[in-house]
Design a protein around this motif. Structure first.
Motif, mmCIF file in Angstrom:
data_model
loop_
_atom_site.group_PDB
_atom_site.id
_atom_site.type_symbol
_atom_site.label_atom_id
_atom_site.label_comp_id
_atom_site.label_asym_id
_atom_site.label_seq_id
_atom_site.Cartn_x
_atom_site.Cartn_y
_atom_site.Cartn_z
ATOM 1 N N SER A 110 0.863 -1.182 0.000
ATOM 2 C CA SER A 110 0.000 0.000 0.000
ATOM 3 C C SER A 110 0.897 1.228 0.000
ATOM 4 N N LEU A 111 0.298 2.370 -0.271
ATOM 5 C CA LEU A 111 1.043 3.618 -0.157
ATOM 6 C C LEU A 111 1.407 3.808 1.308
ATOM 7 N N ASP A 112 2.571 4.346 1.567
ATOM 8 C CA ASP A 112 3.076 4.433 2.933
ATOM 9 C C ASP A 112 2.200 5.299 3.840
ATOM 10 N N ASP A 113 1.737 6.418 3.327
ATOM 11 C CA ASP A 113 0.878 7.286 4.134
ATOM 12 C C ASP A 113 0.115 8.255 3.225
ATOM 13 N N ASN A 114 -0.660 9.124 3.837
ATOM 14 C CA ASN A 114 -1.480 10.067 3.056
ATOM 15 C C ASN A 114 -0.649 11.071 2.267
ATOM 16 N N HIS A 115 0.595 11.311 2.689
ATOM 17 C CA HIS A 115 1.442 12.238 1.939
ATOM 18 C C HIS A 115 1.694 11.721 0.529
ATOM 19 N N THR A 138 -0.303 9.847 -1.234
ATOM 20 C CA THR A 138 -1.549 10.087 -1.964
ATOM 21 C C THR A 138 -1.619 11.546 -2.420
ATOM 22 N N LEU A 139 -1.275 12.464 -1.541
ATOM 23 C CA LEU A 139 -1.299 13.890 -1.893
ATOM 24 C C LEU A 139 -0.300 14.209 -3.002
ATOM 25 N N ILE A 140 0.895 13.625 -2.928
ATOM 26 C CA ILE A 140 1.896 13.839 -3.971
ATOM 27 C C ILE A 140 1.346 13.380 -5.317
ATOM 28 N N MET A 141 0.736 12.191 -5.331
ATOM 29 C CA MET A 141 0.177 11.653 -6.573
ATOM 30 C C MET A 141 -0.962 12.546 -7.074
ATOM 31 N N GLN A 142 -1.852 12.957 -6.196
ATOM 32 C CA GLN A 142 -2.986 13.789 -6.604
ATOM 33 C C GLN A 142 -2.502 15.137 -7.139
ATOM 34 N N CYS A 143 -1.543 15.756 -6.467
ATOM 35 C CA CYS A 143 -1.025 17.060 -6.927
ATOM 36 C C CYS A 143 -0.314 16.901 -8.279
ATOM 37 N N GLY A 144 0.470 15.841 -8.406
ATOM 38 C CA GLY A 144 1.173 15.613 -9.667
ATOM 39 C C GLY A 144 0.215 15.401 -10.817
ATOM 40 N N LEU A 145 -0.800 14.584 -10.604
ATOM 41 C CA LEU A 145 -1.787 14.325 -11.669
ATOM 42 C C LEU A 145 -2.566 15.585 -12.006
ATOM 43 N N SER A 146 -2.928 16.345 -10.979
ATOM 44 C CA SER A 146 -3.637 17.605 -11.207
ATOM 45 C C SER A 146 -2.784 18.555 -12.037
ATOM 46 N N HIS A 147 -1.518 18.616 -11.743
ATOM 47 C CA HIS A 147 -0.616 19.518 -12.461
ATOM 48 C C HIS A 147 -0.464 19.110 -13.926
ATOM 49 N N VAL A 148 -0.244 17.815 -14.193
ATOM 50 C CA VAL A 148 -0.026 17.401 -15.585
ATOM 51 C C VAL A 148 -1.319 17.402 -16.394
ATOM 52 N N ASN A 149 -2.461 17.359 -15.741
ATOM 53 C CA ASN A 149 -3.729 17.370 -16.463
ATOM 54 C C ASN A 149 -4.292 18.772 -16.681
ATOM 55 N N GLU A 150 -3.597 19.804 -16.225
ATOM 56 C CA GLU A 150 -4.076 21.192 -16.418
ATOM 57 C C GLU A 150 -4.032 21.575 -17.876
#
Length: 108
Positions: free
Chosen positions: A89-94, A96-108
């Motif tokens: 599993s992902l180690d912690d919520n951080h 998840t946040l890194i992945m969400q921010c990265g995906l949000s950035h590349v999908n802009e």
């Protein structure tokens, strides 16, 4: 001139330590690999064992295990023994946040 000197001292004092900067660079280096990004994407959706990740990504178990070892070493994923298998599993919520921010950035 003195004001500029004060500004640079303030900024320098706020910078992370060399060890922290190195760890951050290692994190981004690990995220820079498309295979590892795909594995993290899988684990963002569900906890999985090596064979499940290998099947989803059409990879060998050996290749997935190698990538998971890299991700585990920099604390992006963790493994928990589940009977004879290890569920990752992902180690912690951080992460998840890194992945969400990265995906949000590349999908802009």
């Amino acid at each position: 001139m003195n004001e500029q000197y004060d500004k640079t001292d303030i900024i320098r004092a706020k910078l992370p330590s060399e060890d922290t900067t190195y760890a951050l660079a290692e994190l981004f280096k690990a995220l820079g690999d498309p295979t590892r990004a795909k594995i993290l994407g899988c684990l963002q959706i569900s906890d999985l064992c090596v064979s499940e990740i290998a099947e989803i990504l059409d990879m060998t178990i050996s290749a997935v295990s190698h990538q998971l070892r890299v991700l585990r070493n920099i604390k992006l994923v963790k493994g928990i023994k589940d009977g004879k298998e290890v569920k990752y599993s992902l180690d912690d919520n951080h992460v998840t946040l890194i992945m969400q921010c990265g995906l949000s950035h590349v999908n802009e």
